[in-house]
Design a protein around this motif. Sequence first.
Motif, PDB file in Angstrom:
ATOM      1  N   GLU A   1     -34.255  90.337   9.257  1.00  0.00           N
ATOM      2  CA  GLU A   1     -33.590  89.051   9.826  1.00  0.00           C
ATOM      3  C   GLU A   1     -34.199  88.617  11.014  1.00  0.00           C
ATOM      4  O   GLU A   1     -34.504  87.360  11.146  1.00  0.00           O
ATOM      5  CB  GLU A   1     -32.160  89.488   9.923  1.00  0.00           C
ATOM      6  CG  GLU A   1     -31.183  88.309  10.721  1.00  0.00           C
ATOM      7  CD  GLU A   1     -29.884  88.676  10.898  1.00  0.00           C
ATOM      8  OE1 GLU A   1     -29.273  87.627  11.730  1.00  0.00           O
ATOM      9  OE2 GLU A   1     -29.327  89.859  10.734  1.00  0.00           O
ATOM     10  N   ALA A   2     -34.863  89.572  11.891  1.00  0.00           N
ATOM     11  CA  ALA A   2     -35.235  89.251  13.216  1.00  0.00           C
ATOM     12  C   ALA A   2     -36.513  88.486  12.926  1.00  0.00           C
ATOM     13  O   ALA A   2     -36.855  87.525  13.644  1.00  0.00           O
ATOM     14  CB  ALA A   2     -35.100  90.417  14.296  1.00  0.00           C
ATOM     15  N   PHE A   3     -37.404  89.125  12.041  1.00  0.00           N
ATOM     16  CA  PHE A   3     -38.914  88.467  11.845  1.00  0.00           C
ATOM     17  C   PHE A   3     -38.744  87.435  11.105  1.00  0.00           C
ATOM     18  O   PHE A   3     -39.769  86.374  11.052  1.00  0.00           O
ATOM     19  CB  PHE A   3     -39.553  89.439  11.057  1.00  0.00           C
ATOM     20  CG  PHE A   3     -40.202  90.851  12.000  1.00  0.00           C
ATOM     21  CD1 PHE A   3     -39.769  90.985  13.347  1.00  0.00           C
ATOM     22  CD2 PHE A   3     -41.254  91.486  11.383  1.00  0.00           C
ATOM     23  CE1 PHE A   3     -40.351  92.021  13.981  1.00  0.00           C
ATOM     24  CE2 PHE A   3     -41.823  92.467  12.172  1.00  0.00           C
ATOM     25  CZ  PHE A   3     -41.334  92.815  13.456  1.00  0.00           C
ATOM     26  N   ALA A   4     -37.748  86.878  10.436  1.00  0.00           N
ATOM     27  CA  ALA A   4     -37.660  85.576   9.486  1.00  0.00           C
ATOM     28  C   ALA A   4     -36.745  84.592  10.301  1.00  0.00           C
ATOM     29  O   ALA A   4     -36.931  83.599   9.493  1.00  0.00           O
ATOM     30  CB  ALA A   4     -36.933  86.206   8.304  1.00  0.00           C
ATOM     31  N   ALA A   5     -36.087  84.959  11.282  1.00  0.00           N
ATOM     32  CA  ALA A   5     -35.568  83.725  11.882  1.00  0.00           C
ATOM     33  C   ALA A   5     -36.556  82.487  12.255  1.00  0.00           C
ATOM     34  O   ALA A   5     -37.606  82.640  12.199  1.00  0.00           O
ATOM     35  CB  ALA A   5     -34.830  84.264  13.221  1.00  0.00           C
ATOM     36  N   PRO A   6     -35.716  81.360  12.380  1.00  0.00           N
ATOM     37  CA  PRO A   6     -36.575  80.254  12.675  1.00  0.00           C
ATOM     38  C   PRO A   6     -37.565  80.382  13.788  1.00  0.00           C
ATOM     39  O   PRO A   6     -37.066  80.965  14.946  1.00  0.00           O
ATOM     40  CB  PRO A   6     -35.888  79.175  12.958  1.00  0.00           C
ATOM     41  CG  PRO A   6     -34.431  79.546  12.245  1.00  0.00           C
ATOM     42  CD  PRO A   6     -34.420  81.113  12.083  1.00  0.00           C
ATOM     43  N   ASN A   7     -38.760  80.182  13.997  1.00  0.00           N
ATOM     44  CA  ASN A   7     -39.829  80.019  14.948  1.00  0.00           C
ATOM     45  C   ASN A   7     -39.901  81.599  15.673  1.00  0.00           C
ATOM     46  O   ASN A   7     -40.415  81.902  16.658  1.00  0.00           O
ATOM     47  CB  ASN A   7     -39.123  79.616  16.394  1.00  0.00           C
ATOM     48  CG  ASN A   7     -38.990  77.968  16.041  1.00  0.00           C
ATOM     49  OD1 ASN A   7     -39.748  77.249  15.623  1.00  0.00           O
ATOM     50  ND2 ASN A   7     -37.929  77.349  16.235  1.00  0.00           N
ATOM     51  N   SER A   8     -39.866  82.484  14.513  1.00  0.00           N
ATOM     52  CA  SER A   8     -40.041  83.793  14.929  1.00  0.00           C
ATOM     53  C   SER A   8     -41.609  84.274  13.935  1.00  0.00           C
ATOM     54  O   SER A   8     -42.350  83.431  13.727  1.00  0.00           O
ATOM     55  CB  SER A   8     -39.043  84.572  14.218  1.00  0.00           C
ATOM     56  OG  SER A   8     -39.035  84.587  12.877  1.00  0.00           O
ATOM     57  N   LEU A   9     -41.785  85.315  13.776  1.00  0.00           N
ATOM     58  CA  LEU A   9     -43.001  85.949  13.355  1.00  0.00           C
ATOM     59  C   LEU A   9     -43.251  85.216  11.723  1.00  0.00           C
ATOM     60  O   LEU A   9     -44.344  85.181  11.512  1.00  0.00           O
ATOM     61  CB  LEU A   9     -43.107  87.275  13.361  1.00  0.00           C
ATOM     62  CG  LEU A   9     -43.656  88.114  14.664  1.00  0.00           C
ATOM     63  CD1 LEU A   9     -43.507  89.739  14.421  1.00  0.00           C
ATOM     64  CD2 LEU A   9     -44.939  87.667  15.172  1.00  0.00           C
ATOM     65  N   LEU A  10     -42.278  85.124  11.089  1.00  0.00           N
ATOM     66  CA  LEU A  10     -42.694  84.825   9.636  1.00  0.00           C
ATOM     67  C   LEU A  10     -43.113  83.350   9.775  1.00  0.00           C
ATOM     68  O   LEU A  10     -44.262  82.936   9.215  1.00  0.00           O
ATOM     69  CB  LEU A  10     -41.300  84.694   8.820  1.00  0.00           C
ATOM     70  CG  LEU A  10     -41.376  84.198   7.557  1.00  0.00           C
ATOM     71  CD1 LEU A  10     -42.507  85.059   6.670  1.00  0.00           C
ATOM     72  CD2 LEU A  10     -40.177  84.053   6.544  1.00  0.00           C
ATOM     73  N   ASP A  11     -42.599  82.307  10.598  1.00  0.00           N
ATOM     74  CA  ASP A  11     -43.226  81.138  10.698  1.00  0.00           C
ATOM     75  C   ASP A  11     -44.632  81.392  11.364  1.00  0.00           C
ATOM     76  O   ASP A  11     -45.592  80.429  10.753  1.00  0.00           O
ATOM     77  CB  ASP A  11     -42.301  80.427  11.618  1.00  0.00           C
ATOM     78  CG  ASP A  11     -40.969  79.743  11.099  1.00  0.00           C
ATOM     79  OD1 ASP A  11     -40.936  79.815   9.852  1.00  0.00           O
ATOM     80  OD2 ASP A  11     -39.969  79.496  11.789  1.00  0.00           O
ATOM     81  N   LEU A  12     -44.584  81.870  12.057  1.00  0.00           N
ATOM     82  CA  LEU A  12     -46.223  82.128  12.900  1.00  0.00           C
ATOM     83  C   LEU A  12     -47.176  82.800  11.817  1.00  0.00           C
ATOM     84  O   LEU A  12     -48.242  81.999  11.792  1.00  0.00           O
ATOM     85  CB  LEU A  12     -46.141  83.170  14.230  1.00  0.00           C
ATOM     86  CG  LEU A  12     -47.554  83.146  14.972  1.00  0.00           C
ATOM     87  CD1 LEU A  12     -47.810  81.640  15.415  1.00  0.00           C
ATOM     88  CD2 LEU A  12     -47.301  84.186  16.078  1.00  0.00           C
ATOM     89  N   PHE A  13     -46.882  83.545  10.820  1.00  0.00           N
ATOM     90  CA  PHE A  13     -47.613  84.280   9.912  1.00  0.00           C
ATOM     91  C   PHE A  13     -47.795  83.510   9.014  1.00  0.00           C
ATOM     92  O   PHE A  13     -49.189  83.238   8.680  1.00  0.00           O
ATOM     93  CB  PHE A  13     -46.640  85.266   9.534  1.00  0.00           C
ATOM     94  CG  PHE A  13     -47.477  86.282   8.481  1.00  0.00           C
ATOM     95  CD1 PHE A  13     -48.459  86.965   8.532  1.00  0.00           C
ATOM     96  CD2 PHE A  13     -46.789  86.131   7.073  1.00  0.00           C
ATOM     97  CE1 PHE A  13     -49.264  87.625   7.606  1.00  0.00           C
ATOM     98  CE2 PHE A  13     -47.743  86.810   5.948  1.00  0.00           C
ATOM     99  CZ  PHE A  13     -48.742  87.580   6.282  1.00  0.00           C
ATOM    100  N   LEU A  14     -46.766  82.532   8.561  1.00  0.00           N
ATOM    101  CA  LEU A  14     -47.118  81.524   7.472  1.00  0.00           C
ATOM    102  C   LEU A  14     -48.262  80.380   7.971  1.00  0.00           C
ATOM    103  O   LEU A  14     -49.121  79.980   7.319  1.00  0.00           O
ATOM    104  CB  LEU A  14     -45.953  81.044   6.906  1.00  0.00           C
ATOM    105  CG  LEU A  14     -45.202  81.779   6.212  1.00  0.00           C
ATOM    106  CD1 LEU A  14     -43.809  81.112   5.901  1.00  0.00           C
ATOM    107  CD2 LEU A  14     -45.819  82.604   4.738  1.00  0.00           C
ATOM    108  N   GLU A  15     -47.829  80.000   9.307  1.00  0.00           N
ATOM    109  CA  GLU A  15     -48.834  78.899   9.868  1.00  0.00           C
ATOM    110  C   GLU A  15     -50.124  79.556   9.971  1.00  0.00           C
ATOM    111  O   GLU A  15     -51.195  78.813   9.900  1.00  0.00           O
ATOM    112  CB  GLU A  15     -48.166  78.686  11.253  1.00  0.00           C
ATOM    113  CG  GLU A  15     -49.058  77.553  11.853  1.00  0.00           C
ATOM    114  CD  GLU A  15     -49.068  76.159  11.135  1.00  0.00           C
ATOM    115  OE1 GLU A  15     -49.822  75.186  11.497  1.00  0.00           O
ATOM    116  OE2 GLU A  15     -48.153  75.898  10.405  1.00  0.00           O
TER     117      GLU A  15
END
Length: 137
Positions: free
Chosen positions: A27-41
């Motif tokens: 949940e923490a890594f997938a929240a908006p503007n978190s690591l998931l967004d940065l990773f995909l970007e």
Amino acid sequence: MLYQDLGPLLQRAAMDDKTVILTTVNEAFAAPNSLLDLFLESFRIGEGIEHLLDHLIVVAMDSKAFDRCMLVHPHCFFHRINGTDFTSEKVFMTQGYIEIVWSKIRLQRRILELGYNFLFTVHVISINIHTKNVHVM
């Protein structure tokens, strides 16, 4: 069946040689503007690597991570483990931490049993290697 949705997902995401890229989020890594967004970007802006997003499977460790993943990426897998709650932090080498590690190993084993190859990546490492002008010594 524990991995019933895995086969079709692997088929959609695999490269011609049946390789997929895996990463996990909670949940923490997938929240908006978190690591998931940065990773995909990092895949989108990296030189010549955006096509790899087609082969990336994001393994969500909880329902909120899965819901968020489905909003931002087409290849998401909800790693459901009977009786185990992955929504909270698991301290290194505690029983909960060890259960997470073994559950990921079982998932990886199942992927291999289905005839696929995988690269497993960690967000921070992947973001660093996609940066321009990085020199590895």
